[in-house]
Design a protein around this motif. Sequence first.
Motif, PDB file in Angstrom:
ATOM      1  N   MET A   1       1.015  -0.823  -0.185  1.00  0.00           N
ATOM      2  CA  MET A   1       0.102   0.150   0.013  1.00  0.00           C
ATOM      3  C   MET A   1       0.654   1.249  -0.229  1.00  0.00           C
ATOM      4  N   THR A   2       0.387   2.504  -0.758  1.00  0.00           N
ATOM      5  CA  THR A   2       1.165   3.942  -0.867  1.00  0.00           C
ATOM      6  C   THR A   2       0.697   4.432  -0.035  1.00  0.00           C
ATOM      7  N   GLN A   3       1.658   5.058   0.837  1.00  0.00           N
ATOM      8  CA  GLN A   3       1.327   6.479   1.043  1.00  0.00           C
ATOM      9  C   GLN A   3      -0.027   7.015   1.194  1.00  0.00           C
ATOM     10  N   PHE A   4      -0.761   7.533   1.457  1.00  0.00           N
ATOM     11  CA  PHE A   4      -2.312   8.387   1.565  1.00  0.00           C
ATOM     12  C   PHE A   4      -2.234   9.382   1.274  1.00  0.00           C
ATOM     13  N   MET A   5      -1.906   9.781  -0.033  1.00  0.00           N
ATOM     14  CA  MET A   5      -1.332  11.274  -1.246  1.00  0.00           C
ATOM     15  C   MET A   5      -0.344  11.239  -1.400  1.00  0.00           C
ATOM     16  N   GLY A   6       0.730  10.101  -1.194  1.00  0.00           N
ATOM     17  CA  GLY A   6       1.774  10.317  -1.116  1.00  0.00           C
ATOM     18  C   GLY A   6       2.138  11.154  -2.396  1.00  0.00           C
ATOM     19  N   ILE A   7       2.161  11.400  -3.420  1.00  0.00           N
ATOM     20  CA  ILE A   7       2.099  11.692  -4.702  1.00  0.00           C
ATOM     21  C   ILE A   7       1.967  12.898  -4.968  1.00  0.00           C
ATOM     22  N   VAL A   8       0.925  14.101  -3.602  1.00  0.00           N
ATOM     23  CA  VAL A   8       0.572  15.488  -3.473  1.00  0.00           C
ATOM     24  C   VAL A   8       1.569  15.825  -2.530  1.00  0.00           C
ATOM     25  N   ILE A   9       2.387  14.636  -1.956  1.00  0.00           N
ATOM     26  CA  ILE A   9       3.574  15.070  -0.811  1.00  0.00           C
ATOM     27  C   ILE A   9       4.172  15.377  -1.215  1.00  0.00           C
ATOM     28  N   GLY A  10       5.039  14.219  -2.531  1.00  0.00           N
ATOM     29  CA  GLY A  10       6.131  14.660  -3.370  1.00  0.00           C
ATOM     30  C   GLY A  10       6.527  16.090  -3.701  1.00  0.00           C
ATOM     31  N   CYS A  11       4.937  16.262  -4.220  1.00  0.00           N
ATOM     32  CA  CYS A  11       4.870  17.629  -5.217  1.00  0.00           C
ATOM     33  C   CYS A  11       5.109  18.536  -4.010  1.00  0.00           C
ATOM     34  N   LEU A  12       5.079  18.483  -3.089  1.00  0.00           N
ATOM     35  CA  LEU A  12       4.957  19.454  -1.890  1.00  0.00           C
ATOM     36  C   LEU A  12       6.645  19.626  -1.592  1.00  0.00           C
ATOM     37  N   GLU A  13       7.226  18.320  -1.413  1.00  0.00           N
ATOM     38  CA  GLU A  13       8.775  18.210  -1.131  1.00  0.00           C
ATOM     39  C   GLU A  13       9.874  18.711  -2.017  1.00  0.00           C
ATOM     40  N   SER A  14       9.322  18.256  -3.951  1.00  0.00           N
ATOM     41  CA  SER A  14      10.391  19.015  -4.691  1.00  0.00           C
ATOM     42  C   SER A  14       9.699  20.552  -4.850  1.00  0.00           C
ATOM     43  N   SER A  15       8.759  20.796  -4.398  1.00  0.00           N
ATOM     44  CA  SER A  15       8.361  22.326  -4.497  1.00  0.00           C
ATOM     45  C   SER A  15       9.615  23.581  -3.735  1.00  0.00           C
TER      46      SER A  15
ATOM     47  N   ALA B   1       8.695  23.265  -0.111  1.00  0.00           N
ATOM     48  CA  ALA B   1       7.900  23.664   0.875  1.00  0.00           C
ATOM     49  C   ALA B   1       8.069  23.797   2.140  1.00  0.00           C
ATOM     50  N   SER B   2       8.161  24.425   2.644  1.00  0.00           N
ATOM     51  CA  SER B   2       8.184  23.682   4.689  1.00  0.00           C
ATOM     52  C   SER B   2       8.486  22.963   5.371  1.00  0.00           C
ATOM     53  N   ALA B   3       9.209  22.206   6.044  1.00  0.00           N
ATOM     54  CA  ALA B   3       9.699  20.942   5.925  1.00  0.00           C
ATOM     55  C   ALA B   3       7.977  20.505   7.107  1.00  0.00           C
ATOM     56  N   LEU B   4       7.914  21.308   7.612  1.00  0.00           N
ATOM     57  CA  LEU B   4       6.968  22.059   9.588  1.00  0.00           C
ATOM     58  C   LEU B   4       5.669  21.846   8.487  1.00  0.00           C
ATOM     59  N   TRP B   5       5.623  22.742   7.640  1.00  0.00           N
ATOM     60  CA  TRP B   5       4.125  22.548   6.590  1.00  0.00           C
ATOM     61  C   TRP B   5       3.865  21.459   5.969  1.00  0.00           C
ATOM     62  N   ILE B   6       5.016  20.425   5.936  1.00  0.00           N
ATOM     63  CA  ILE B   6       4.186  19.543   4.711  1.00  0.00           C
ATOM     64  C   ILE B   6       4.158  18.164   6.052  1.00  0.00           C
ATOM     65  N   LYS B   7       4.882  18.379   6.911  1.00  0.00           N
ATOM     66  CA  LYS B   7       4.416  17.803   8.230  1.00  0.00           C
ATOM     67  C   LYS B   7       2.631  17.573   8.938  1.00  0.00           C
ATOM     68  N   SER B   8       2.335  19.065   9.200  1.00  0.00           N
ATOM     69  CA  SER B   8       0.775  18.978   9.502  1.00  0.00           C
ATOM     70  C   SER B   8       0.315  18.521   8.342  1.00  0.00           C
ATOM     71  N   GLN B   9       0.977  18.137   7.196  1.00  0.00           N
ATOM     72  CA  GLN B   9      -0.239  17.890   5.918  1.00  0.00           C
ATOM     73  C   GLN B   9      -0.198  16.276   6.019  1.00  0.00           C
ATOM     74  N   VAL B  10       0.838  16.476   6.362  1.00  0.00           N
ATOM     75  CA  VAL B  10       0.627  14.911   6.269  1.00  0.00           C
ATOM     76  C   VAL B  10       0.211  14.230   7.774  1.00  0.00           C
ATOM     77  N   GLU B  11       0.140  14.445   8.677  1.00  0.00           N
ATOM     78  CA  GLU B  11      -0.492  14.204   9.484  1.00  0.00           C
ATOM     79  C   GLU B  11      -2.070  14.446   9.517  1.00  0.00           C
ATOM     80  N   VAL B  12      -2.435  15.738   8.552  1.00  0.00           N
ATOM     81  CA  VAL B  12      -4.117  15.354   8.356  1.00  0.00           C
ATOM     82  C   VAL B  12      -4.395  14.511   7.154  1.00  0.00           C
ATOM     83  N   LEU B  13      -3.359  14.104   6.331  1.00  0.00           N
ATOM     84  CA  LEU B  13      -3.358  13.510   5.357  1.00  0.00           C
ATOM     85  C   LEU B  13      -4.178  11.683   6.173  1.00  0.00           C
TER      86      LEU B  13
END
Length: 98
Positions: free
Chosen positions: A1-15, A17-29
């Motif tokens: 199984m893949t990480q839920f919405m992992g492709i979107v998180i990957g896009c955030l990382e490549s853009s 974006a702040s690691a703290l903000w990405i972490k908060s979005q991962v928690e919500v997802l």
Amino acid sequence: MTQFMGIVIGCLESSGASALWIKSQVEVLGEIARERPDLVERYDRAIALRDGREIERIWFQCCVSNRAIDASLRINGITGRVHFGNGSRSTPLFPLPN
């Protein structure tokens, strides 16, 4: 199984974006994934088919399910791009293989 919405998180990382903000979005997802296993199943199928339109619909359902998701992130299923903020910053939803 893949990480839920992992492709979107990957896009955030490549853009860059702040690691703290990405972490908060991962928690919500992760919270949404626990509450809505149907969305996880749909996401896994959409990734297997590289279906940007379905991922856009799933993202919309995530935004409706939990208002803590940042609304400045938008997915355009037709063009296959993830857009950030109010400007023209975007990245491909499905990057080309190297």
